[in-house]
Scaffold this motif. Structure first.
Motif: not given
Length: 170
Positions: A113, A136-137, A140-143, A170
């Motif tokens: 990313n 990934s978290d 939260l759905g974020i890298p 991020t």
């Protein structure tokens, strides 16, 4: 050892301000006098210090005084042989870093990313990416950043890689 209490560029800007120079070059806001809207937005002190390279302020392309001293202070603080001040945002710094570390056909290990400035540098320089998927978290759905063990594995699998770029967009 240099004094890490110093701020050479800021000190030179303060001294320059007292010289009462009226610039006739870019930026065109003339230290706040030419654009009251910008002065209102950024503040008077900010626009007063927004000046171009002039002899008392050194030159980023070939620093010999205050910028050079600031770079030497930064290098010492970071424990590196050299440090370079950059303009043009992080994109130019990232591209300079990638283009100076990796040549055409050489591998660079980096997060999947990574910022597009890195992709641009790889296209310009012809380097070969070795991608590492970031963690990934899930909630939260974020890298997140790349894990140390994943970087270690990529290095072991690609011992010919010339650089590892680690960032956290991020």
């Amino acid at each position: 050892m240099l004094s890490q209490e110093r701020a050479p560029v800021y000190e030179a800007l303060q001294k320059f301000e007292k010289m009462r120079v009226v610039p006739f070059d870019v930026p065109g806001h003339k230290r706040g006098r030419g654009n009251p809207e910008l002065t209102s937005l950024l503040g008077e002190q900010c626009v007063r210090m927004d000046v171009n390279s002039m002899k008392p302020l050194d030159n980023l392309c070939h620093p010999v005084s205050v910028i050079r001293e600031a770079e030497e202070l930064a290098a010492e603080a970071f424990g590196s042989a050299y440090a370079f001040l950059m303009v043009g945002g992080t994109t130019s710094a990232v591209q300079a870093m990638v283009l100076s570390a990796v040549r055409k056909g050489e591998k660079i290990i980096l997060p999947r990313n990574v910022h597009r400035s890195v992709m641009g540098a790889m296209v310009l320089g012809g380097s070969i990416p070795v991608y590492v998927d970031p963690a990934s978290d899930e909630r939260l759905g974020i890298p997140l950043g790349i894990r140390t063990e994943d970087v270690r594995r990529a290095i072991e699998e690609n011992p010919d890689a010339k650089a590892v770029l680690v960032n956290n967009p991020t």
